[in-house]
Design a protein around this motif. Structure first.
Motif, PDB file in Angstrom:
ATOM      1  N   GLU A   1       9.651   8.439  -8.620  1.00  0.00           N
ATOM      2  CA  GLU A   1      10.112   7.650  -7.471  1.00  0.00           C
ATOM      3  C   GLU A   1      11.497   8.144  -7.032  1.00  0.00           C
ATOM      4  OE1 GLU A   1      11.321   2.918  -7.053  1.00  0.00           O
ATOM      5  OE2 GLU A   1      10.858   3.786  -9.004  1.00  0.00           O
TER       6      GLU A   1
ATOM      7  N   LYS B   1       3.530   6.874   1.481  1.00  0.00           N
ATOM      8  CA  LYS B   1       3.692   7.423   0.130  1.00  0.00           C
ATOM      9  C   LYS B   1       4.132   8.889   0.167  1.00  0.00           C
ATOM     10  CE  LYS B   1       0.451   4.366  -2.238  1.00  0.00           C
ATOM     11  NZ  LYS B   1      -0.220   3.681  -1.101  1.00  0.00           N
TER      12      LYS B   1
ATOM     13  N   LEU C   1       2.037   9.333  -8.196  1.00  0.00           N
ATOM     14  CA  LEU C   1       2.942   8.383  -7.545  1.00  0.00           C
ATOM     15  C   LEU C   1       3.936   7.781  -8.539  1.00  0.00           C
ATOM     16  CD1 LEU C   1       0.328   6.538  -5.301  1.00  0.00           C
ATOM     17  CD2 LEU C   1       1.900   8.369  -4.632  1.00  0.00           C
TER      18      LEU C   1
END
Lengths: 259, 319
Positions: free
Chosen positions: B182, B63, B179
């Protein structure tokens, strides 16, 4: 689609900027104008609003009451209304305090998209949006040179030190735009006349439910200790080219042992 | 005092700018740690020992592969809180600026930026900030810990100490919003010749070259000097030269041994990217160009005649 654009009044580009030796803060008493890159953020917001055919562009700012003059310029470009957080207790707020105040104001608005201009011309600051995004717990795209809003997400293309990135974030999101993104429109006469009548709210810290200790110098975590002149660069020489300019340069480089 | 430097990396290499800050951090006294965040970066992280880090904290997670700031805020916030880190230093970059500001908000920590130096004075940490277009030097402080500092690029060179670092792995947990953004695509321009950030000699061109073709003679001079070519934002925007060569506020910061500015007025946006150069030579036909205020040697004249002649003389000199 509701778009909030965070804008700032800065000392006019034509004015000589100075730091007040007493308060050690930037002297904002002179003529102010809209931070240049903020006009690009306003322009982009107007384009997104107009392309979607509905919605609202709200200006959000922090500053003294006279900052309304600069907000009116953005209203004249076509923004729908303005919200200025203005309170003597907020003066001298650093990044931590400013981002907390702006986040509170933005929370009230609950916009789908929050836009910033990439750089403040007065503080050379290029960091505020990332702090605001963290406080709002929203995804962030910075340095965007192209933006598309589609299917509940925003996609930004940006130039980096190494090439370019394409980043997508679901809405709501925070985006800082670069000034290469568009050419801001000039306000029309009709726009200028109409700007005065648009809604302009001035909110105090109390209106936002912020304790005075959280703002201004007490709410800040940095301080200015002293001011001094930058170290001189050493001797500078300026010569008129009399046909031997290139030779003069080579002599200089030899003297400095560079060739 | 516990000091951590955020070490940025690109294509398997620790970046020179952040390694320079590692050397700078040594001046604060005490041990200096580094932190490397990414995917498959453990080996790379250990390399920071050679540049003065006694410990390198590493978070290795898929990640963290894309250079996005928000997941990194999560990791650094945990690190600072768990280890009681007092000072976190960053070298200016797109990633570092967003990361430092996000961390400031998360921890309610003071962030000072545009720093050109940092030192301990009477027991307090003081940063030197260059402000208002370098017309004033401001001493800045922090009223609480942790202290966050973002340095101007190129203010310090890396120093090889030849040491080794203890690598300590960090467990990471991410917040949902961190998160959400992207990375869809990343493209890197292939640059030919030395990169301008590493070059000792830079020849830069601006509007005063008159036309894109003017970069031909700039490239010739750069070649003669064994250096790289840089450009101002105006000519990059006009499509005369690629963005990867852009020096200034929205481009790269460079600090070569010699910077030859050709047809460049020296506006503040450009100046901030190259004022760290050891020696600056300027050629411009406008005697009032701001570049002459800070060039060690300025020639008021026509770049079209001076640059080719200079190239010839440099070539002759080098044989």
């Amino acid at each position: 689609m509701k778009i909030a654009v965070c804008v700032k009044q800065v000392p006019d580009a034509a004015a000589t900027k100075r730091i007040d030796p007493g308060t050690k803060r930037l002297d904002r008493s002179g003529e102010g104008s809209l931070n240049p890159v903020d006009a690009n953020a306003v322009e982009e917001a107007l384009r997104i609003r107009d392309a979607s055919g509905e919605g609202e562009v709200v200006l959000v700012s922090l500053g003294p009451e006279k900052a309304l003059d600069s907000l009116r310029k953005a209203l004249a470009m076509g923004a729908d209304r303005a919200l200025l957080v203005s309170d003597p207790d907020a003066a001298g707020s650093d990044l931590v305090a400013t981002s907390a105040l702006l986040a509170k104001a933005l929370e009230r608005e609950g916009a789908d998209l929050v836009l910033f201009g990439q750089q403040a011309s007065d503080s050379d600051g290029a960091v505020l949006w990332a702090a605001v995004a963290d406080r709002l717990r929203l995804p962030l795209i910075s340095q965007a040179a192209e933006l598309t809003v589609e299917g509940g997400a925003v996609t930004g293309k940006r130039q980096t030190e190494f090439g370019y990135d394409v980043i997508r974030a679901p809405l709501p999101a925070v985006v800082a735009v670069a000034d290469s993104i568009n050419e801001p429109r000039y306000p029309s006469l009709k726009g200028i006349m109409g700007a005065k009548k648009k809604q302009q709210d001035v909110l105090s810290l109390a209106d936002l439910g912020i304790e005075p200790e959280r703002a201004g110098t007490t709410g800040s975590r940095t301080e200015v200790l002293a001011l001094s002149d930058p170290p001189p660069r050493g001797e500078t020489r300026k010569l008129e080219d009399d046909g031997t300019g290139a030779e003069k340069i080579v002599e200089f480089l030899v003297e400095k042992r560079l060739v | 005092m516990s000091v951590v430097v955020f070490l940025e990396h690109h294509e398997g290499e620790l970046q020179k700018g952040s390694l320079g800050i590692l050397a700078k951090a040594g001046q604060l006294g005490g041990e200096v740690a580094g932190v490397v965040l990414g995917s498959g970066v453990e080996e790379l992280a250990a390399g920071a020992g050679r540049y003065g880090a006694s410990t390198v904290y590493v978070a290795d997670d898929a990640k963290l592969e894309a250079p996005l700031p928000q997941p990194r805020v999560d990791v650094l916030a945990q690190l600072v809180e768990e280890k009681g880190i007092e000072t976190v230093l960053f070298a200016q970059s797109i990633l570092s600026a967003d990361l430092a500001a996000g961390l400031a908000a998360r921890l309610d920590a003071g962030l000072n930026w545009q720093l050109v130096d940092i030192a301990t004075q009477d027991g307090a940490v003081v940063g030197k900030q260059s402000a208002l277009g370098d017309s004033v030097l401001v001493d800045v402080g922090w009223t609480s810990t942790p202290r966050l500092a973002l340095f101007r690029a190129g203010i310090a060179d890396p120093v090889e100490t030849g040491g080794t670092a203890t690598v300590e792995k960090l467990d990471v947990t991410f917040q949902e919003h961190s998160l959400a953004a992207e990375m869809l695509e990343q493209a890197h321009e292939e640059s030919s010749g030395p990169s301008i950030e590493d070059a000792d000699f830079i020849v830069a061109g601006g509007r005063g070259l008159g036309a894109p073709e003017g970069f031909g003679m700039i490239e010739e001079l750069a070649k003669a000097l064994g250096g790289a070519v840089a450009a101002t934002r105006a000519v990059v925007d006009a499509g005369w030269y690629p963005y990867s060569a852009q020096v200034g506020q929205t481009g790269k910061n460079v600090s070569p041994v010699l910077y030859v500015a050709c047809g460049i007025s020296g506006a503040i946006q450009h100046k901030v990217g190259m004022q760290g150069s050891k020696v600056i030579v300027a050629i411009n036909k406008d005697p009032n160009a701001p570049i002459f205020e800070f060039a060690d040697l300025g020639i008021v004249g026509d770049v079209q005649t001076i640059v080719p002649k200079l190239t010839e003389l440099v070539r002759a000199r080098k044989g």
